[in-house]
Design a protein around this motif. Structure first.
Motif, PDB file in Angstrom:
ATOM      1  N   UNK A 637       0.831  -1.204   0.000  1.00  0.00           N
ATOM      2  CA  UNK A 637       0.000   0.000   0.000  1.00  0.00           C
ATOM      3  C   UNK A 637       0.868   1.257   0.000  1.00  0.00           C
ATOM      4  N   UNK A 638       1.980   1.228   0.739  1.00  0.00           N
ATOM      5  CA  UNK A 638       2.878   2.386   0.772  1.00  0.00           C
ATOM      6  C   UNK A 638       3.531   2.612  -0.590  1.00  0.00           C
ATOM      7  N   UNK A 639       3.948   1.525  -1.244  1.00  0.00           N
ATOM      8  CA  UNK A 639       4.588   1.657  -2.556  1.00  0.00           C
ATOM      9  C   UNK A 639       3.587   2.152  -3.596  1.00  0.00           C
ATOM     10  N   UNK A 640       2.339   1.678  -3.519  1.00  0.00           N
ATOM     11  CA  UNK A 640       1.312   2.177  -4.432  1.00  0.00           C
ATOM     12  C   UNK A 640       1.101   3.675  -4.228  1.00  0.00           C
ATOM     13  N   UNK A 641       1.094   4.102  -2.968  1.00  0.00           N
ATOM     14  CA  UNK A 641       0.912   5.518  -2.653  1.00  0.00           C
ATOM     15  C   UNK A 641       2.065   6.356  -3.179  1.00  0.00           C
ATOM     16  N   UNK A 642       3.293   5.911  -2.937  1.00  0.00           N
ATOM     17  CA  UNK A 642       4.445   6.696  -3.372  1.00  0.00           C
ATOM     18  C   UNK A 642       4.537   6.738  -4.889  1.00  0.00           C
TER      19      UNK A 642
END
Length: 823
Positions: A637-642
């Motif tokens: 989820x963090x990588x998708x956000x970044x």
């Protein structure tokens, strides 16, 4: 000087030409001129043609000269002016252009003083050039007359060429450090306002200074990098922003833990603060540092040095954040009476709690599905803008932009240099084929001034095999349609032609004549070849050691028919053509090169290495995030956000006109490190939460960390905004980048990532590796369970008494759940 009208009208009018003459006298005075001759302009040349002074020309004079230039433009733009001036028939047919010596004036008016579009495709002079005879005391002249925007009546100084551009830039760079200082001061006062402690503000300032000085020591002494590009000074602003962010996170966690239990001991307070704050601070520092270190993959020295220095500086900031700030917090806590604190604003405290513990989480959780869809679509548009259309373009100017394009000194190089005929000519590409030297750069890659030493192949140039190869290669070069050799020949060709000549009729004496090349003794070759070819002008020449006939290398220099262009595709076509020819006719003991490929090589490096650095930094950030949480889902989820935040950030900068130059390449690589910080803070807070429902976890992460994250974003955003007025383009770009990346990353972390966590976040250790889960269960489990109710009660202290019960529909069981009793 390049002048244009303020309303973009024709300069070729009586009024404007007289104004141009007046502006020339004012802004190019004789006291600064290197000669006694005044500067020349379009108005002064029209006055010469009409045998008047510039102030005396009238509408009739302008009309006559206009018609004359219109009649003669066919000859000039057809490229026949020089030949026609020497041809009597042509001169007679165009007598109006050449009579009474007026051809000299007309040619200069076309070539120097009117823009290249006048009469070629339009009938007005948009830009008029003023040319002088050199300037003495350039810096004094610039500071007295031309510093700033110059407007005289209805004329505007659009472009200015002076060879002291670098001096002006360095002067502005020193002056504009004030903006960085103002940004730093603003962040410090914001820190004092948020933490309500002047002592913390002073400690933060010392912390940043220590970090920069230690980073310079490690960079220069320990790592051993001698080159320190001016770009490294930009790290100071980044360091101020990052350092303030970490201070916000630490003292917010400190205050939160103290509010939970007023009677807590200092040891427990510090332990709990470090547990909740330092994990986020450490992971964000590591991701930002790795984003900088990823710049090392670049072959551009300035980018390498900037990445190394800033990466070290971020790690030094982390070191002092761990070793300096916590003791300061303990001392201030134990000496409350000596701490000079700002007054507590209860209204601001209530507003803070109402916004970050109630309104913001409630809104995000309630509209989470809308936020996911909306920001995902925005991320898709950012991807299209970055990679498809208009997409991130390679630089089209060899001149590295130092100042804003609107500044006349920079506008000449970026805009007006190619708008006049006298600056239109592009040189032909000169290529060099070199044998005997290996294409190896053994100099220090971190020191631009270190050229290293030559590495030779130790070829046998006098051997029959290599002599035959050189002969065939030279003949192949002469047959190429792109080679402009002017009928010359290689020294090898000349040698074999002259060695066979009759000694009686030839230029050389025995044994350097009358020889059969097929049966020639090697000693004759070694004796005669240097003697016959050292002093001639050939296409190819041998390179000898000093005072010796020992050949170390052989080079063939060819002037190509292709002209140099700043276009990447144009130079790539030329390079591919030469590369194909070399592979078909050259060999492994040589290579080809040209100084005209320097800018193409820069473009090629930027086009590939920028995205490589971004991919490396993204992968390393992913690894650091995973090692911190050991949760696969949170990491994804963090990588998708970044990823979405990066696409939107870069897409926004593309729409703002950014091209992929050196500083832009660094900024794009840095976007990974700065964009993930806020998502990591929320992700770690979500992971550390002891709640079981993803909705409650998200709400608690908002309560614990959102105010500090928002203040961190605000401080960096403020630093970026305060740098925007800078005249140094690199400072302006950094300010714009920080402004955009802070807005985008905060919005995506707060609304997109938190919505993802509230919708898809892990529950009950879902996709959690047991390493972190076991440690998590055994660490202060009793303390957390005892203090959970205390924390909830303390967080509601700023609100009016009474219960605000907010219900949300849980997606799993479709039941109404009460998130908090008092918030």
């Amino acid at each position: 000087m390049v002048w244009k009208t303020t309303d973009n009208t024709d300069i070729f009018t009586t009024k404007n030409l007289k104004t141009l003459c007046e502006a020339t006298d004012i802004y190019y005075p004789l006291k600064y001129s290197a000669s006694e001759c005044p500067a020349q302009s379009l108005g002064s040349f029209i006055a010469r043609l009409r045998m008047k002074s510039c102030s005396q020309i009238n509408d009739n004079d302008v009309r006559i000269v206009k018609h004359l230039m219109s009649d003669c433009s066919i000859i000039y733009f057809g490229g026949h002016w020089q030949s026609c001036s020497k041809n009597a028939t042509c001169r007679d047919q165009s007598i109006q252009c050449f009579m009474d010596g007026r051809d000299i004036y007309l040619f200069k008016m076309f070539h120097y003083f009117t823009d290249n579009r006048y009469l070629a495709d339009k009938s007005k002079v948009t830009y008029a050039q003023v040319i002088g005879n050199g300037i003495i005391n350039k810096d004094e002249y610039f500071n007295d007359l031309l510093d700033g925007k110059i407007v005289y009546k209805n004329l505007n100084l659009a472009g200015l060429y002076m060879d002291n551009r670098i001096n002006v830039f360095l002067d502005y760079m020193k002056k504009d450090l004030l903006f960085i200082g103002v940004g730093g001061i603003a962040i410090l006062f914001l820190t004092a306002f948020y933490v309500r402690s002047l002592a913390v503000m002073i400690s933060t300032l010392m912390h940043m200074i220590f970090s920069f000085l230690l980073a310079y020591f490690l960079y220069h002494i320990i790592v051993g990098v001698k080159f320190f590009p001016f770009m490294n000074l930009l790290c100071l602003l980044i360091l101020i922003a990052i350092g303030a962010d970490d201070v916000f996170i630490f003292f917010d966690a400190w205050s939160l833990e103290f509010e939970r239990e007023k009677t807590i001991t200092v040891e427990k307070l510090l332990k709990r603060t470090l547990k909740h704050a330092m994990s986020s601070i450490t992971v964000t520092s590591l991701t930002t540092a790795t984003a900088f270190f990823a710049c090392y993959v670049s072959h551009i020295t300035a980018i390498k040095c900037f990445g190394i220095f800033c990466g070290i500086a971020v790690l030094c900031n982390l070191f002092f954040m761990i070793t300096w700030i916590p003791p300061i917090a303990v001392v201030l806590h134990c000496m409350k009476k000596c701490d000079c604190k700002c007054p507590k604003f209860e209204i601001l405290t209530r507003v803070k709690l109402a916004v970050f513990a109630k309104f913001l989480p409630n809104m995000v959780i309630k509209f989470r599905h809308f936020f996911i869809i909306f920001f995902a679509l925005i991320g898709m548009f950012g991807f299209i803008f970055t990679f498809y259309k208009p997409k991130l373009q390679l630089p089209t100017s060899e001149n590295f932009q130092l100042l804003p394009k609107t500044f006349h000194l920079e506008a000449w190089f970026q805009t007006y240099e190619k708008k006049f005929q006298n600056t239109q000519n592009s040189p032909n590409v000169i290529v060099e084929f070199l044998y005997g030297v290996k294409p190896i750069d053994n100099g220090d890659s971190m020191e631009p001034g270190d050229n290293g030493t030559l590495v030779f192949n130790n070829l046998d140039f006098y051997g029959t095999e290599f002599q035959n190869h050189l002969l065939k290669f030279c003949q192949s070069v002469r047959k190429q349609p792109w080679a402009r050799l002017g009928g010359g020949e290689c020294s090898v060709e000349y040698f074999y032609r002259m060695i066979q000549a009759d000694c009686k009729e030839g230029m050389f004496e025995a044994p350097c004549c009358g020889q059969d090349p097929n049966y020639m003794n090697r000693s004759i070759l070694e004796h005669c070849f240097p003697q016959m070819t050292k002093g001639g002008y050939f296409i190819g020449n041998a390179l000898y050691t000093l005072k010796s006939t020992n050949i170390k290398a052989y080079r063939i220099i060819v002037n190509m028919s292709d002209t140099f262009t700043f276009s990447f595709k144009g130079m790539a076509t030329i390079y591919d053509k030469l590369d194909k020819f070399w592979h078909e006719n050259g060999n492994k003991d040589g290579f080809f090169s040209s100084m005209f490929f320097d800018f193409y090589d820069l473009q090629l490096s930027l086009s590939t290495e920028t995205f490589q650095a971004m991919a490396v930094s993204l992968a390393m950030a992913c690894a650091v995030m995973f090692i911190t949480t050991f949760n696969i889902l949170i990491t994804l989820l963090a990588i998708l956000t970044i990823a979405c935040a990066i696409f939107v950030t870069v897409g926004s900068l593309v729409l703002a006109g950014w091209q992929l130059n050196i500083l832009e390449s660094v900024a794009i690589s840095l976007a990974v490190g700065l964009s993930i910080d806020f998502a990591i803070h929320y992700g770690v807070a979500f992971q550390l939460s002891r709640e079981t429902s993803r909705i409650k976890k998200t709400h608690e992460s908002f309560t614990n960390i959102s105010s500090a994250v928002s203040m961190a974003a605000l401080s960096t955003f403020l630093a970026g905004v305060l740098v925007l007025p800078s005249k140094v383009y690199a400072y302006f770009q950094l300010g714009l980048f920080l402004t955009v990346v802070m807005i985008v990353s905060w919005i995506y972390a707060t609304f997109f990532f938190q919505s993802l966590c509230a919708t898809f976040g892990p529950e009950n250790n879902f996709m959690q590796l047991p390493i972190f889960g076991t440690c998590k269960e055994n660490t202060n489990l009793i303390e957390d369970s005892e203090n959970r109710s205390t924390a909830r009660t303390s967080l509601s202290s700023g609100f009016n008494e009474g219960a605000d019960v907010l219900n949300y529909e849980d997606e799993d069981d479709e039941k109404k759940v009460n998130l908090y009793e008092s918030v």
